[in-house]
Design an enzyme around this catalytic site. Structure first.
Site, PDB file in Angstrom:
ATOM      1  N   HIS A 156       0.822  -1.223   0.000  1.00  0.00           N
ATOM      2  CA  HIS A 156       0.000   0.000   0.000  1.00  0.00           C
ATOM      3  C   HIS A 156       0.850   1.264   0.000  1.00  0.00           C
ATOM      4  O   HIS A 156       0.354   2.340  -0.304  1.00  0.00           O
ATOM      5  CB  HIS A 156      -0.911   0.024   1.227  1.00  0.00           C
ATOM      6  CG  HIS A 156      -2.019  -0.992   1.143  1.00  0.00           C
ATOM      7  ND1 HIS A 156      -3.315  -0.666   0.864  1.00  0.00           N
ATOM      8  CD2 HIS A 156      -2.007  -2.337   1.275  1.00  0.00           C
ATOM      9  CE1 HIS A 156      -4.062  -1.754   0.846  1.00  0.00           C
ATOM     10  NE2 HIS A 156      -3.295  -2.793   1.096  1.00  0.00           N
ATOM     11  N   ASP A 364       3.813   9.631  -0.849  1.00  0.00           N
ATOM     12  CA  ASP A 364       2.631   8.892  -0.395  1.00  0.00           C
ATOM     13  C   ASP A 364       2.345   7.768  -1.382  1.00  0.00           C
ATOM     14  O   ASP A 364       2.452   7.976  -2.600  1.00  0.00           O
ATOM     15  CB  ASP A 364       1.415   9.850  -0.357  1.00  0.00           C
ATOM     16  CG  ASP A 364       0.471   9.534   0.787  1.00  0.00           C
ATOM     17  OD1 ASP A 364       0.382   8.352   1.161  1.00  0.00           O
ATOM     18  OD2 ASP A 364      -0.188  10.463   1.293  1.00  0.00           O
TER      19      ASP A 364
HETATM   20  P1  ADP Z   1      -2.711   7.113   4.996  1.00  0.00           P
HETATM   21  O1  ADP Z   1      -3.171   5.754   4.566  1.00  0.00           O
HETATM   22  O2  ADP Z   1      -1.226   7.332   4.906  1.00  0.00           O
HETATM   23  O3  ADP Z   1      -3.230   7.536   6.339  1.00  0.00           O
HETATM   24  P2  ADP Z   1      -4.588   8.118   3.001  1.00  0.00           P
HETATM   25  O4  ADP Z   1      -4.878   9.534   2.588  1.00  0.00           O
HETATM   26  O5  ADP Z   1      -4.381   7.187   1.879  1.00  0.00           O
HETATM   27  O6  ADP Z   1      -3.340   8.177   3.974  1.00  0.00           O
HETATM   28  O7  ADP Z   1      -5.786   7.555   3.875  1.00  0.00           O
HETATM   29  C1  ADP Z   1      -6.163   8.173   5.067  1.00  0.00           C
HETATM   30  C2  ADP Z   1      -7.615   7.813   5.425  1.00  0.00           C
HETATM   31  O8  ADP Z   1      -7.840   8.188   6.776  1.00  0.00           O
HETATM   32  C3  ADP Z   1      -8.629   8.557   4.579  1.00  0.00           C
HETATM   33  O9  ADP Z   1      -9.732   7.722   4.319  1.00  0.00           O
HETATM   34  C4  ADP Z   1      -9.023   9.738   5.464  1.00  0.00           C
HETATM   35  O10 ADP Z   1     -10.349  10.206   5.272  1.00  0.00           O
HETATM   36  C5  ADP Z   1      -8.861   9.169   6.853  1.00  0.00           C
HETATM   37  N1  ADP Z   1      -8.431  10.223   7.787  1.00  0.00           N
HETATM   38  C6  ADP Z   1      -7.356  11.009   7.712  1.00  0.00           C
HETATM   39  N2  ADP Z   1      -7.314  11.884   8.731  1.00  0.00           N
HETATM   40  C7  ADP Z   1      -8.392  11.678   9.472  1.00  0.00           C
HETATM   41  C8  ADP Z   1      -8.936  12.276  10.659  1.00  0.00           C
HETATM   42  N3  ADP Z   1      -8.370  13.302  11.292  1.00  0.00           N
HETATM   43  N4  ADP Z   1     -10.078  11.768  11.148  1.00  0.00           N
HETATM   44  C9  ADP Z   1     -10.690  10.746  10.519  1.00  0.00           C
HETATM   45  N5  ADP Z   1     -10.245  10.149   9.404  1.00  0.00           N
HETATM   46  C10 ADP Z   1      -9.108  10.596   8.873  1.00  0.00           C
END
Ligand code: ADP
Length: 480
Positions: A156, A364
């Site tokens: 991922h 990312d």
């Molecule tokens: P990573 O997998 O590195 O965290 P991604 O952007 O691919 O980054 O996925 C992050 C997920 O987590 C997304 O679905 C996003 O909506 C969720 N997310 C990120 N920050 C928050 C937050 N503060 N509260 C709730 N959900 C979050």
């Protein structure tokens, strides 16, 4: 259809699909269709020597099998090797790698324990799908226990260039273990190319026209499977009657100001300090934005037991204080910095109400927030996505405003352009972006990967041939 067995570090809460997000929904969907099993860590730690059998639960036709880690496993496998070595290294951050002896041993030990615990649950014609960097050697461990089923692996997060990977302890072993899988999937072409270059240089590798890579005297199929989101479900969350009521409420609170939004886990890979600096620069060089714009940065707490995460938290708190101190007024808080998890329904509403989605990771694997921002927009008056060129999502989301996340001035200029972009241009970009994320959603991703795994020629070769057995024997991890 073969039964599907999914293995990941953590097993999602299948009873709460709204909060778990698209990936959990897609995996659940695939498991339901095939009557599957999901295996992983239950999130708990126990003292060494505690013997707890795997916990078996059944939810809507899916069996979950989970087990705890010992406190030592948690320190060495999870915090140590996975999050202290592999995460920074695969995100190109050798400067943050914290390698201590014991971490790699712990990583191997837990992968071996997982294989021991999972093996009794496997049936001969299962298809096994292993997820992410915590479990790179799991396939080899399963092979060592006689597992001859098709096994696929999906990474991922990014796969860094060979010049960086070469600095990791036992890096050749790490990559070689991937050849126990019948299919190895990456997010982007860049990751795939980095992997290919590594195996060419270090394993005498070559890749044929159908994507089969030979190296280290073994073969695996490789491919690029960019992950998507559950686009329609996220869109529905942003447009439900409940969402509309929340939007009315939000409008009252933010007054007639333009909103820039950033949503991330508080991780050093997300480029947050320079993102905040870019906003400060915007207010400095384009003062007309003062009192007219608010930047809301939501940064969810994550991996707080890892040292590097404490440092970035402190830096952001200082920066946000400095920005509000310098530009704020009694009737305007320029930056709203929120260090909390926010319900996904609220995120969907905030995305829809924001004129700019600011996504600027330094590196990312994909970045799902970028796709969620697009999914939530109102096509009649859409916001603008400002996206780092180093997010995997930038390979497909070409109509975003693409920025260099290291260049604060360029990001400030892009924010200014986004805030002033004419409606017709916004609509045109949004239409194209939405079409892309609708076509390539998480359901398509899951189907593509499983089809490729079902049809890979590698596993067909396996059937009991001595050559393949010999090959598997060479893949056994050292020193476990
Ligand atoms: P990573 O997998 O590195 O965290 P991604 O952007 O691919 O980054 O996925 C992050 C997920 O987590 C997304 O679905 C996003 O909506 C969720 N997310 C990120 N920050 C928050 C937050 N503060 N509260 C709730 N959900 C979050």
């Amino acid at each position: 259809m073969s039964r599907l067995v999914v293995v990941s570090n953590r097993v999602a809460d299948l009873t709460d699909p709204v909060q778990s997000g698209g990936l959990a929904v897609a995996v659940k969907e695939a498991l339901e269709a095939r009557g599957g099993l999901w295996f992983g860590w239950d999130g708990n730690t126990v003292p060494a020597g505690t013997r707890i059998p795997p916990k078996i639960t059944k939810v809507s036709g899916i069996t979950t099998v989970t087990l705890p880690l010992t406190q030592r496993d948690y320190r060495e496998y999870y915090l140590g090797f996975s999050n202290g070595v592999l995460w920074p290294m695969l995100h190109y951050r050798l400067d943050l790698v914290n390698f201590k002896s014991g971490y790699l041993k712990g990583y191997k030990r837990v992968n071996s324990k997982f294989a021991d615990a999972l093996s009794p649950f496997l049936k001969p014609d299962d298809i096994i799908w292993v997820h992410d960097f915590h479990l790179l050697p799991l396939g080899a461990e399963l092979r060592k226990r006689g597992c001859r089923q098709r096994i696929g692996f999906f990474l991922h997060i990014p796969f860094c260039p060979p010049e960086i990977l070469a600095a990791a302890p036992e890096n050749e072993w790490l990559v070689r273990t991937l050849f126990a899988y019948d299919l190895v999937g990456f997010q982007t072409r860049t990751d795939l190319d980095n992997f290919r270059r590594y195996v060419e240089v270090h394993g005498g590798g070559s890749t044929d026209s159908i994507g089969v890579t030979s190296a280290f005297g073994a073969k695996t199929a490789i491919g690029c499977f960019p992950i998507g989101i559950d686009t329609d479900a996220f869109r529905a969350m942003a447009t439900s009657p409940e969402a509309k009521a929340r939007i009315r409420d939000l409008r009252k609170r933010i007054l007639p100001r333009q909103l820039i939004i950033g949503v991330d886990r508080l991780d050093y890979s997300k480029g947050l300090p320079d993102r905040l600096r870019a906003y400060a620069r915007l207010l400095e060089i384009y003062p007309e934005n003062r009192k007219a714009v608010t930047f809301m940065q939501i940064a969810a707490p994550t991996r707080e037991d890892v040292e590097a995460y404490g440092d970035i938290r402190e830096e952001l708190e200082q920066l946000s204080g400095a920005i509000n101190g310098r530009f704020g007024d009694f009737d305007w808080t320029p930056l709203r910095y929120i260090h909390r998890h926010i319900p996904r329904k609220t995120l969907a509403v905030l995305f829809r109400e924001s004129q700019v989605g600011f996504v600027s990771p330094l590196r990312d694997g994909m970045n799902l927030v970028a796709k969620e921002y697009v999914a939530a927009q109102d096509g009649r008056n859409p916001g603008v996505l400002v996206l780092s060129k180093f997010a995997g999502a930038a390979e497909t989301l070409k109509e975003a405003l693409i920025v260099n996340p290291y260049d604060v001035d360029e990001m400030a200029e892009c924010l200014q352009k986004a805030l002033g972009m004419p409606l017709e241009e916004r609509k045109r970009r949004q239409k194209a972006l939405l079409a892309t994320i609708r076509k390539h959603d998480v359901h398509e991703w899951q189907e593509n990967f499983l089809n490729a795994l079902t049809n890979t020629p590698i596993a067909t070769d396996r059937d009991d041939s001595d050559a393949v057995r010999a090959r598997d024997a060479t893949l056994l991890p050292h020193g476990v």
